[in-house]
Design a protein around this motif. Structure first.
Motif, PDB file in Angstrom:
ATOM      1  N   THR B 410     -13.996 -35.660 -40.480  1.00 17.30           N
ATOM      2  CA  THR B 410     -14.743 -34.449 -39.492  1.00 17.30           C
ATOM      3  C   THR B 410     -15.941 -34.007 -40.324  1.00 17.30           C
ATOM      4  O   THR B 410     -15.988 -33.558 -41.440  1.00 17.30           O
ATOM      5  CB  THR B 410     -13.745 -33.183 -39.172  1.00 17.30           C
ATOM      6  OG1 THR B 410     -12.615 -33.840 -38.738  1.00 17.30           O
ATOM      7  CG2 THR B 410     -14.158 -32.386 -38.194  1.00 17.30           C
ATOM      8  N   PHE B 411     -17.178 -33.850 -39.411  1.00 13.93           N
ATOM      9  CA  PHE B 411     -18.308 -33.554 -40.126  1.00 13.93           C
ATOM     10  C   PHE B 411     -18.986 -32.994 -38.903  1.00 13.93           C
ATOM     11  O   PHE B 411     -18.956 -32.958 -37.450  1.00 13.93           O
ATOM     12  CB  PHE B 411     -19.154 -34.508 -40.894  1.00 13.93           C
ATOM     13  CG  PHE B 411     -19.300 -35.686 -39.751  1.00 13.93           C
ATOM     14  CD1 PHE B 411     -20.722 -35.734 -39.110  1.00 13.93           C
ATOM     15  CD2 PHE B 411     -18.526 -36.661 -39.574  1.00 13.93           C
ATOM     16  CE1 PHE B 411     -20.776 -36.901 -38.215  1.00 13.93           C
ATOM     17  CE2 PHE B 411     -18.627 -37.753 -38.765  1.00 13.93           C
ATOM     18  CZ  PHE B 411     -19.736 -37.930 -38.190  1.00 13.93           C
ATOM     19  N   GLU B 412     -20.290 -32.111 -39.293  1.00 14.36           N
ATOM     20  CA  GLU B 412     -21.294 -31.585 -38.435  1.00 14.36           C
ATOM     21  C   GLU B 412     -22.131 -32.928 -37.828  1.00 14.36           C
ATOM     22  O   GLU B 412     -22.879 -33.251 -38.686  1.00 14.36           O
ATOM     23  CB  GLU B 412     -22.066 -30.316 -38.906  1.00 14.36           C
ATOM     24  CG  GLU B 412     -21.266 -29.226 -38.986  1.00 14.36           C
ATOM     25  CD  GLU B 412     -20.813 -28.663 -37.986  1.00 14.36           C
ATOM     26  OE1 GLU B 412     -21.578 -28.480 -36.795  1.00 14.36           O
ATOM     27  OE2 GLU B 412     -19.576 -28.013 -37.765  1.00 14.36           O
ATOM     28  N   VAL B 446     -17.576 -33.235 -35.195  1.00 17.48           N
ATOM     29  CA  VAL B 446     -17.146 -34.501 -34.451  1.00 17.48           C
ATOM     30  C   VAL B 446     -16.242 -35.294 -35.534  1.00 17.48           C
ATOM     31  O   VAL B 446     -16.278 -34.893 -36.834  1.00 17.48           O
ATOM     32  CB  VAL B 446     -18.263 -35.452 -34.103  1.00 17.48           C
ATOM     33  CG1 VAL B 446     -19.027 -36.050 -35.364  1.00 17.48           C
ATOM     34  CG2 VAL B 446     -17.702 -36.526 -33.325  1.00 17.48           C
ATOM     35  N   THR B 447     -15.118 -35.752 -35.021  1.00 14.36           N
ATOM     36  CA  THR B 447     -14.191 -36.502 -36.035  1.00 14.36           C
ATOM     37  C   THR B 447     -14.291 -37.962 -35.743  1.00 14.36           C
ATOM     38  O   THR B 447     -14.115 -38.628 -34.696  1.00 14.36           O
ATOM     39  CB  THR B 447     -12.871 -36.007 -35.947  1.00 14.36           C
ATOM     40  OG1 THR B 447     -12.602 -34.784 -36.312  1.00 14.36           O
ATOM     41  CG2 THR B 447     -11.728 -36.860 -36.956  1.00 14.36           C
ATOM     42  N   PRO B 556     -16.061 -40.002 -28.398  1.00  8.31           N
ATOM     43  CA  PRO B 556     -15.306 -38.799 -28.249  1.00  8.31           C
ATOM     44  C   PRO B 556     -15.532 -37.724 -29.294  1.00  8.31           C
ATOM     45  O   PRO B 556     -15.788 -38.376 -30.505  1.00  8.31           O
ATOM     46  CB  PRO B 556     -13.911 -39.449 -28.445  1.00  8.31           C
ATOM     47  CG  PRO B 556     -13.887 -40.732 -28.938  1.00  8.31           C
ATOM     48  CD  PRO B 556     -15.354 -41.160 -28.635  1.00  8.31           C
ATOM     49  N   GLU B 557     -15.110 -36.488 -29.160  1.00  5.91           N
ATOM     50  CA  GLU B 557     -15.134 -35.587 -30.430  1.00  5.91           C
ATOM     51  C   GLU B 557     -14.377 -35.764 -31.204  1.00  5.91           C
ATOM     52  O   GLU B 557     -14.360 -35.668 -32.604  1.00  5.91           O
ATOM     53  CB  GLU B 557     -15.038 -34.200 -29.493  1.00  5.91           C
ATOM     54  CG  GLU B 557     -15.453 -33.247 -30.391  1.00  5.91           C
ATOM     55  CD  GLU B 557     -15.049 -31.808 -29.576  1.00  5.91           C
ATOM     56  OE1 GLU B 557     -15.282 -31.732 -28.249  1.00  5.91           O
ATOM     57  OE2 GLU B 557     -14.785 -30.832 -30.309  1.00  5.91           O
ATOM     58  N   ASN B 558     -12.872 -36.230 -30.950  1.00  2.23           N
ATOM     59  CA  ASN B 558     -12.011 -36.776 -31.883  1.00  2.23           C
ATOM     60  C   ASN B 558     -11.776 -38.342 -31.676  1.00  2.23           C
ATOM     61  O   ASN B 558     -10.822 -38.593 -30.909  1.00  2.23           O
ATOM     62  CB  ASN B 558     -10.673 -36.067 -31.851  1.00  2.23           C
ATOM     63  CG  ASN B 558      -9.800 -36.116 -32.876  1.00  2.23           C
ATOM     64  OD1 ASN B 558     -10.020 -37.009 -33.722  1.00  2.23           O
ATOM     65  ND2 ASN B 558      -8.870 -35.525 -32.972  1.00  2.23           N
TER      66      ASN B 558
END
Lengths: 127, 563
Positions: B410-412, B446-447, B556-558
């Motif tokens: 997970t990072f910006e 976001v992952t 996707p966000e994850n």
């Protein structure tokens, strides 16, 4: 006080390049061609940092890193892995074996010395 | 165990036969146990209404009925065997309490007491030998006729023949059995019996019924008059009434048993033959099952042999498969090792070339003139291009071999995009292109695999800068449907409509004279599509020839969620 660095690298050209860049920037470089020799020289010369290739003959970089970690006198000596291994998990594997940092080959001469300096600076900060 | 099946069937059959034989034999013994009142019942031979069975037990319709009543009323029955006349005498004297099968007559009512509900309706019928020619009452003229002594039919038949003016010799005998025997032996011409006895026994003596039927009567249990059989007779009436209303009762069961099934008992030869047949059949099937057992054993052995052979073959095949599997796994392993080795072996010399070129260009090894610098830059460009090629080929090989796996974290997203844009900025400025970055305010964490996402973005940006000579390259990012929509647009040469379908295929680069000057493996977009797919995202392109292209990536966000 001289800033001596130990480079454990079996490829003569790569060793020459790293030594050239580092010496041009005021470091003293000690070389070792294999893991055994590297461990011996690390213990006798007490370098500021150890640059460690992973694909070495006989004893590979992971084993060398694990061995170096067994010596408390080398506790504050950063081990910087320098390798072209870039498969998934390689970075995690070498960090797990005891490396402090990781520089991917091919070396970028424009940034190489700066990266080494960054690791040394991080090490001097009280942890 | 298949060999046991024939046995179990015969065992069952045999058991059932034994049960059928034993059960009727025990039935009479059951009822004589309970109760306080003892009721003495006269028994005589008038099958099937009342008689003595081969086992010496009283049997017949009247016996079945009185037995059932006795059980319900709690009486204990005592049987007094004798002839019809003896029975009547005993009843008159009060030595027995009930006499079965007594027809009602006005004369008898003076001597005996009757209940109200008749047990059976009966009539009398004349029987003669088969072929005797006796058809009607007139044929009886001058014939010797036997009749049960002191019976109703004795007197009523006498009156009837007198009325027809027929002279026949009427002789009384104590029981029906003796009467039929004498007719069969030719000692008399015709017999008068009740329909029940005649129906049941005529065939056995070679007799047949005639059309001479007379004097319908109702049959009852009779009790002694002076004995005051009131409660006894009332109970019989009540029970009979119940029995007659219930089609499942002992009354109908007994009628069916003695008037139809009785035939089996009246033909012992038949039973013997049946028994013999069953016995022979049993022995035959026993022998048959032995033969069958042998054959089954034989077949079982054959099947076992085949089975063993099959098992052997399966084991062999399994072993072969295991070896093949090991080989495949070894090959797979070899492929991984080869890829890793390629990666290392190709990069190591490149490391030298790029490194030393860089050192020379920095002037660390001494000053360079302009021509030397220009040529060394060419070496550097070529070696960097070669490195890019090696990386792309390795990537696509790994993807094709399913060796490439993503490393999710997970990072910006914003700094990640900004960092990537900075990498292409020098070339864009050098070409005089405007580089526009629009990141939405809600773009946050976001992952996904950061390195691979950056690889995709860099690839798209590099392409855009590479194929655009003037105008601008823009990157926009915003949130969309639980993920991010990232688009890279340019004002470059664009893509012809017919080129679009093959755009994401490996080794594809737009084949125009113009593209020759654009370096690349033709693997970049193919790798992008695979990587985006692995991130559970999508990649699309819109383009107008000579006006520009827009590549849109949604991810996707994850992306690491249950994939």
């Amino acid at each position: 006080m001289t800033k001596s660095l130990l480079i454990i690298e079996d490829n003569a050209q790569n060793f020459y390049m790293m030594r050239f860049l580092l010496e041009k920037n005021g470091f003293t470089v000690i070389g070792a061609e294999n893991g055994r020799e590297g461990i011996e020289k690390a213990l006798e010369s007490n370098p500021k940092a150890i640059l460690l290739d992973i694909q070495l003959p006989e004893m590979d970089g992971y084993a060398v890193a694990r061995e170096l970690k067994k010596h408390p006198e080398l506790d504050r000596v950063p081990i910087i892995a320098v390798t072209s291994y870039a498969m998934v998990g390689d970075r995690e594997k070498i960090m797990e074996a005891g490396a402090t940092g990781y520089i991917e080959k091919p070396i970028n001469p424009d940034t190489f010395v700066a990266e080494i300096l960054q690791y040394l600076q991080d090490q001097e900060k009280p942890s | 165990m298949p060999t046991r099946n024939p046995w179990s069937f015969h065992g069952y059959f045999f058991l059932m036969t034994v049960v059928f034989i034993l059960v009727p034999a025990f039935l009479p013994a059951l009822s004589a146990t309970a109760g306080e009142a003892v009721v003495r019942v006269g028994v005589y031979e008038n099958s099937p209404k009342v008689f003595t069975s081969e086992q010496g037990e009283p049997a017949g319709i009247f016996i079945d009925i009185i037995r059932q009543i006795a059980e319900l009323e709690g009486w204990t029955l005592e049987y007094v065997h004798g002839t019809w006349t003896e029975g009547l005498d005993r009843l008159a004297k009060g030595e027995i309490d009930l006499m079965p099968d007594v027809a009602y007559t006005a004369a008898r009512e003076k001597t005996y007491a009757y209940h109200q509900v008749p047990v059976l309706s009966d009539w009398f019928q004349v029987y003669a030998r088969k072929g005797s020619g006796i058809k009607s009452i007139v044929d009886l003229d001058g014939k010797r006729i036997l009749v049960l002594d002191r019976s109703v039919q004795q007197s009523s038949f006498g009156q009837m023949v007198q009325g027809f003016g027929i002279n026949s010799i009427l002789t009384g005998l104590p029981d029906y059995k003796a009467i039929f025997e004498k007719i069969a032996a030719g000692e008399a011409d015709a017999a008068i019996t009740n329909r029940f006895y005649g129906m049941t026994h005529a065939a056995k003596y070679g007799l047949e019924d005639t059309a001479i039927i007379f004097n319908p009567t109702k049959l009852f249990f009779a009790a002694p008059l002076q004995h005051n059989g009131g409660p006894l007779l009332t109970a019989i009436d009540t029970r009979l009434d119940q029995f007659k209303r219930d089609s499942q009762s002992i009354y109908y069961a007994s009628l069916a048993r003695w008037t139809s099934e009785k035939v089996n008992f009246s033909l012992p030869a038949w039973v013997r033959i049946t028994g013999l047949i069953i016995g022979v059949a049993l022995i035959m099937s026993l022998l048959g099952s032995l033969v069958l057992k042998r054959q089954v054993n034989l077949r079982t052995r054959e099947l076992q042999d085949i089975n063993r052979e099959m098992e052997g073959r399966i084991e062999q095949r399994t072993a072969e498969l295991a070896v093949a599997m090991q080989k495949a796994q070894a090959a797979d392993h070899l492929k991984s090792a080869f890829l890793a080795s390629m990666s290392h072996e190709l990069r190591t010399p490149l490391n030298s070339i790029i490194g030393f070129t860089g050192i020379l260009l920095q002037g660390l090894a001494g000053p360079l003139n302009e021509e030397q610098k220009k040529q060394l830059l060419m070496v550097q460009n070529s070696s960097r291009h070669l490195l890019a090629l090696i990386n792309d080929v390795l990537d696509i090989s790994k993807i094709e071999a399913d060796q490439l796996s993503l490393s999710f974290s997970t990072f910006e997203l914003r700094p990640s995009i900004e960092k990537t844009v900075k990498l292409v900025a020098p070339l864009a400025y050098k070409k005089g292109l405007e580089l526009v970055l629009e990141i939405g305010p809600d773009v946050a964490a976001v992952t996904t695999d950061q390195r691979r996402l950056e690889q995709v973005i860099l690839n798209l940006l590099n392409n855009a800068v590479k194929f655009t000579e003037k105008g601008r390259v823009s990157l926009a990012c915003r949130t969309e449907k639980n993920g991010y929509l990232l688009s890279v647009s340019d004002t470059g040469i664009g893509i012809r409509a017919e080129e679009i379908p093959g755009l994401f295929q490996p080794f594809h680069q737009i084949d125009t004279g113009l593209s020759r000057k654009h370096e690349g493996t033709g693997l970049g977009l193919s790798i992008c599509k695979k990587l985006v797919g692995m991130m559970r995202g999508t990649i699309e392109v819109q383009s107008q020839w000579r006006e520009g292209s827009i590549f849109t990536v949604w991810f996707p966000e994850n992306g690491g969620e249950s994939s």
